[in-house]
Design a protein around this motif. Structure first.
Motif, PDB file in Angstrom:
ATOM      1  N   THR A 112      -9.471 -10.063 -10.125  1.00 19.33           N
ATOM      2  CA  THR A 112      -8.421  -9.528 -10.998  1.00 19.33           C
ATOM      3  C   THR A 112      -7.334  -8.800 -10.213  1.00 19.33           C
ATOM      4  OG1 THR A 112      -9.844  -7.618 -11.269  1.00 19.33           O
ATOM      5  CG2 THR A 112      -9.901  -9.264 -13.031  1.00 19.33           C
ATOM      6  N   SER A 134      -4.330  -8.256  -6.983  1.00 17.12           N
ATOM      7  CA  SER A 134      -3.065  -8.956  -6.711  1.00 17.12           C
ATOM      8  C   SER A 134      -3.306 -10.210  -5.873  1.00 17.12           C
ATOM      9  CB  SER A 134      -2.053  -8.012  -6.046  1.00 17.12           C
ATOM     10  OG  SER A 134      -2.597  -7.427  -4.901  1.00 17.12           O
ATOM     11  N   ARG A 194     -15.507  -6.483 -12.331  1.00 19.70           N
ATOM     12  CA  ARG A 194     -16.488  -5.558 -12.911  1.00 19.70           C
ATOM     13  C   ARG A 194     -16.600  -5.664 -14.418  1.00 19.70           C
ATOM     14  NH1 ARG A 194     -14.551  -0.189 -10.002  1.00 19.70           N
ATOM     15  NH2 ARG A 194     -12.581  -1.344 -10.160  1.00 19.70           N
ATOM     16  N   HIS A 238     -12.710  -0.964   7.118  1.00 17.01           N
ATOM     17  CA  HIS A 238     -12.458  -2.407   7.260  1.00 17.01           C
ATOM     18  C   HIS A 238     -12.982  -2.886   8.617  1.00 17.01           C
ATOM     19  CE1 HIS A 238     -10.466  -4.063   3.798  1.00 17.01           C
ATOM     20  NE2 HIS A 238      -9.492  -3.183   3.792  1.00 17.01           N
ATOM     21  N   ASN A 271       3.204  -3.065  -2.896  1.00 14.61           N
ATOM     22  CA  ASN A 271       3.194  -1.588  -2.846  1.00 14.61           C
ATOM     23  C   ASN A 271       4.548  -1.008  -3.283  1.00 14.61           C
ATOM     24  OD1 ASN A 271       0.748  -1.965  -1.587  1.00 14.61           O
ATOM     25  ND2 ASN A 271       1.410  -1.257   0.429  1.00 14.61           N
TER      26      ASN A 271
HETATM   27  N1  LIG Z   1      -2.023  -2.606  -0.244  1.00 11.85           N
HETATM   28  C1  LIG Z   1      -1.801  -2.857   1.035  1.00 11.85           C
HETATM   29  O1  LIG Z   1      -0.702  -2.634   1.566  1.00 11.85           O
HETATM   30  C2  LIG Z   1      -2.905  -3.462   1.875  1.00 11.85           C
HETATM   31  C3  LIG Z   1      -2.601  -3.854   3.182  1.00 11.85           C
HETATM   32  C4  LIG Z   1      -3.588  -4.486   3.944  1.00 11.85           C
HETATM   33  C5  LIG Z   1      -4.860  -4.665   3.403  1.00 11.85           C
HETATM   34  N2  LIG Z   1      -5.127  -4.240   2.132  1.00 11.85           N
HETATM   35  C6  LIG Z   1      -6.479  -4.476   1.594  1.00 11.85           C
HETATM   36  O2  LIG Z   1      -6.397  -5.401   0.511  1.00 11.85           O
HETATM   37  C7  LIG Z   1      -7.547  -5.218  -0.324  1.00 11.85           C
HETATM   38  C8  LIG Z   1      -7.138  -5.116  -1.789  1.00 11.85           C
HETATM   39  O3  LIG Z   1      -6.421  -6.255  -2.146  1.00 11.85           O
HETATM   40  P1  LIG Z   1      -5.946  -6.578  -3.657  1.00 11.85           P
HETATM   41  O4  LIG Z   1      -4.490  -6.793  -3.611  1.00 11.85           O
HETATM   42  O5  LIG Z   1      -6.795  -7.647  -4.228  1.00 11.85           O
HETATM   43  O6  LIG Z   1      -6.253  -5.197  -4.388  1.00 11.85           O
HETATM   44  P2  LIG Z   1      -6.076  -4.826  -5.890  1.00 11.85           P
HETATM   45  O7  LIG Z   1      -4.941  -5.551  -6.517  1.00 11.85           O
HETATM   46  O8  LIG Z   1      -6.116  -3.324  -5.936  1.00 11.85           O
HETATM   47  O9  LIG Z   1      -7.430  -5.398  -6.558  1.00 11.85           O
HETATM   48  C9  LIG Z   1      -8.679  -4.890  -6.207  1.00 11.85           C
HETATM   49  C10 LIG Z   1      -9.761  -5.805  -6.739  1.00 11.85           C
HETATM   50  O10 LIG Z   1     -11.022  -5.256  -6.312  1.00 11.85           O
HETATM   51  C11 LIG Z   1     -11.887  -5.229  -7.442  1.00 11.85           C
HETATM   52  N3  LIG Z   1     -12.836  -4.140  -7.312  1.00 11.85           N
HETATM   53  C12 LIG Z   1     -12.563  -2.829  -7.079  1.00 11.85           C
HETATM   54  N4  LIG Z   1     -13.713  -2.132  -7.013  1.00 11.85           N
HETATM   55  C13 LIG Z   1     -14.734  -3.025  -7.228  1.00 11.85           C
HETATM   56  C14 LIG Z   1     -16.147  -2.924  -7.292  1.00 11.85           C
HETATM   57  N5  LIG Z   1     -16.787  -1.739  -7.142  1.00 11.85           N
HETATM   58  N6  LIG Z   1     -16.862  -4.041  -7.527  1.00 11.85           N
HETATM   59  C15 LIG Z   1     -16.259  -5.240  -7.724  1.00 11.85           C
HETATM   60  N7  LIG Z   1     -14.916  -5.412  -7.649  1.00 11.85           N
HETATM   61  C16 LIG Z   1     -14.170  -4.304  -7.421  1.00 11.85           C
HETATM   62  C17 LIG Z   1     -10.982  -5.050  -8.647  1.00 11.85           C
HETATM   63  O11 LIG Z   1     -11.654  -5.617  -9.767  1.00 11.85           O
HETATM   64  P3  LIG Z   1     -11.880  -4.882 -11.169  1.00 11.85           P
HETATM   65  O12 LIG Z   1     -11.146  -5.732 -12.186  1.00 11.85           O
HETATM   66  O13 LIG Z   1     -13.338  -4.955 -11.352  1.00 11.85           O
HETATM   67  O14 LIG Z   1     -11.302  -3.495 -11.062  1.00 11.85           O
HETATM   68  C18 LIG Z   1      -9.790  -5.911  -8.267  1.00 11.85           C
HETATM   69  O15 LIG Z   1     -10.014  -7.268  -8.610  1.00 11.85           O
HETATM   70  C19 LIG Z   1      -8.240  -3.940   0.141  1.00 11.85           C
HETATM   71  O16 LIG Z   1      -9.317  -4.294   0.963  1.00 11.85           O
HETATM   72  C20 LIG Z   1      -7.139  -3.257   0.975  1.00 11.85           C
HETATM   73  O17 LIG Z   1      -7.671  -2.377   1.939  1.00 11.85           O
HETATM   74  C21 LIG Z   1      -4.184  -3.650   1.344  1.00 11.85           C
END
Ligand SMILES: NC(=O)c1ccc[n+]([C@@H]2O[C@H](COP(=O)([O-])OP(=O)(O)OC[C@H]3O[C@@H](n4cnc5c(N)ncnc54)[C@H](OP(=O)(O)O)[C@@H]3O)[C@@H](O)[C@H]2O)c1
Length: 275
Positions: A8, A10, A29, A107, A132
């Motif tokens: 779910t 980004s 979740r 990480h 962001n």
């Molecule tokens: N933002 C940045 O600039 C940046 C840069 C480099 C790397 N990153 C890395 O990118 C990753 C996040 O990417 P994204 O864009 O997909 O993040 P996001 O849009 O915040 O989505 C996070 C996802 O993780 C799931 N999640 C959170 N906690 C969970 C749990 N306990 N169990 C199962 N699922 C869970 C959420 O699902 P639910 O629907 O269940 O909440 C959601 O689908 C992180 O590892 C971050 O460190 C971010």
């Protein structure tokens, strides 16, 4: 089957959209209607995700950070190895290393665990996300940071999803880490100028000293010491740069990554003035 955790998010939503028509299981979740098969799983109970895996599956491993997150994800990696998963494609961060600040430390621990797991893998190490900037601007006419005047690279999360989709659907190759960047590294003043021209209203970048930026973040609810670490990271990255550009997105997907102007045009509604 391709099992997509963080479905779910980004990256996850863009990945699910790209893999429509394939044998996909989206995991989050709470129940979610994503147009593909869905299962509920929570990394805080690793067995709920491990239990979804079968021999030969390919796993997209992604979650936003939570307390104790590296240990839980490492447990899922161990369960995936036991289940005979064919490949894990994980989302890490640029410059991940055990002991590094912010999320780069945990990480780094997860990356090392995956490398030692024996499971064929691809570790995606993206730079900052263009997404962001939506939260930074909050529908206003200015955004704040402590970046100074150095260039910073941002990548569209859709391009991370495109790389993951390519790696999860072609034959499993050699295990590797992929440093993923966008195609340009503007200063934050240049980002404001691009916002002004694409979004059609004047937008300014306001540069603050680290303590003031930390106080601002704390006022927005970011807890200390995270607020200070984040503001410090701005200044450090602004000086030493996450400015280097790679050609990896195009090499893996055959298409260049989105420019900031593309991203802003496609997400204009999310940047619209608040209220
Ligand atoms: N933002 C940045 O600039 C940046 C840069 C480099 C790397 N990153 C890395 O990118 C990753 C996040 O990417 P994204 O864009 O997909 O993040 P996001 O849009 O915040 O989505 C996070 C996802 O993780 C799931 N999640 C959170 N906690 C969970 C749990 N306990 N169990 C199962 N699922 C869970 C959420 O699902 P639910 O629907 O269940 O909440 C959601 O689908 C992180 O590892 C971050 O460190 C971010």
């Amino acid at each position: 089957m391709i099992v997509i955790t963080g479905a779910t998010g980004s990256i996850g939503r863009a990945l699910v959209a790209r893999l429509h028509g394939q044998d996909v299981l989206a995991v989050s979740r709470k129940p979610a209607d994503m147009g593909v098969r869905h299962a509920v799983g929570d990394f805080t109970s690793p067995e709920t995700i491990g239990g979804l895996l079968s021999p030969g599956d390919r796993l997209f491993l992604n979650s936003s950070p939570f307390p104790g997150w590296a240990g839980r994800l490492n447990e899922v990696i161990d369960r995936a190895a036991k289940a005979g998963v064919a490949q894990i494609v994980s989302v890490s961060v640029r410059d991940a290393a055990p002991g590094a600040s912010l999320s780069a430390g945990p990480h780094g621990e997860i990356d090392e665990h995956l490398r030692a797991s024996g499971v064929p893998h691809a570790i995606l190490q993206p730079t900052g996300f263009m997404q962001n900037l939506i939260g930074d601007l909050r529908g206003g006419d200015r955004f704040h940071g402590a970046w100074g005047g150095g260039g910073m690279n941002y990548i569209d999360a859709r391009d991370i999803a495109a790389v993951a989709a390519a790696l999860l659907t072609r034959p499993v190759g050699a295990s590797e880490s992929y440093l993923l960047t966008g195609p340009e590294s503007p200063t934050h003043e240049e980002i404001a100028a691009t916002m002004t021209s694409v979004l059609g209203r004047p937008i300014a970048y306001v540069d603050l000293p680290v303590p003031e930026m930390a106080a601002r973040l704390a006022g927005q609810g970011v807890p200390e010491p995270f607020a200070t670490e984040l503001a410090t990271a701005h200044a450090t990255l602004g000086e030493t740069g996450w400015a280097e550009i790679t050609t990896t997105v195009e090499e893996v997907t055959g298409r260049p990554p989105h420019t900031l102007a593309d991203f802003l045009a496609d997400h204009a509604a999310a940047f619209a003035p608040a209220g």
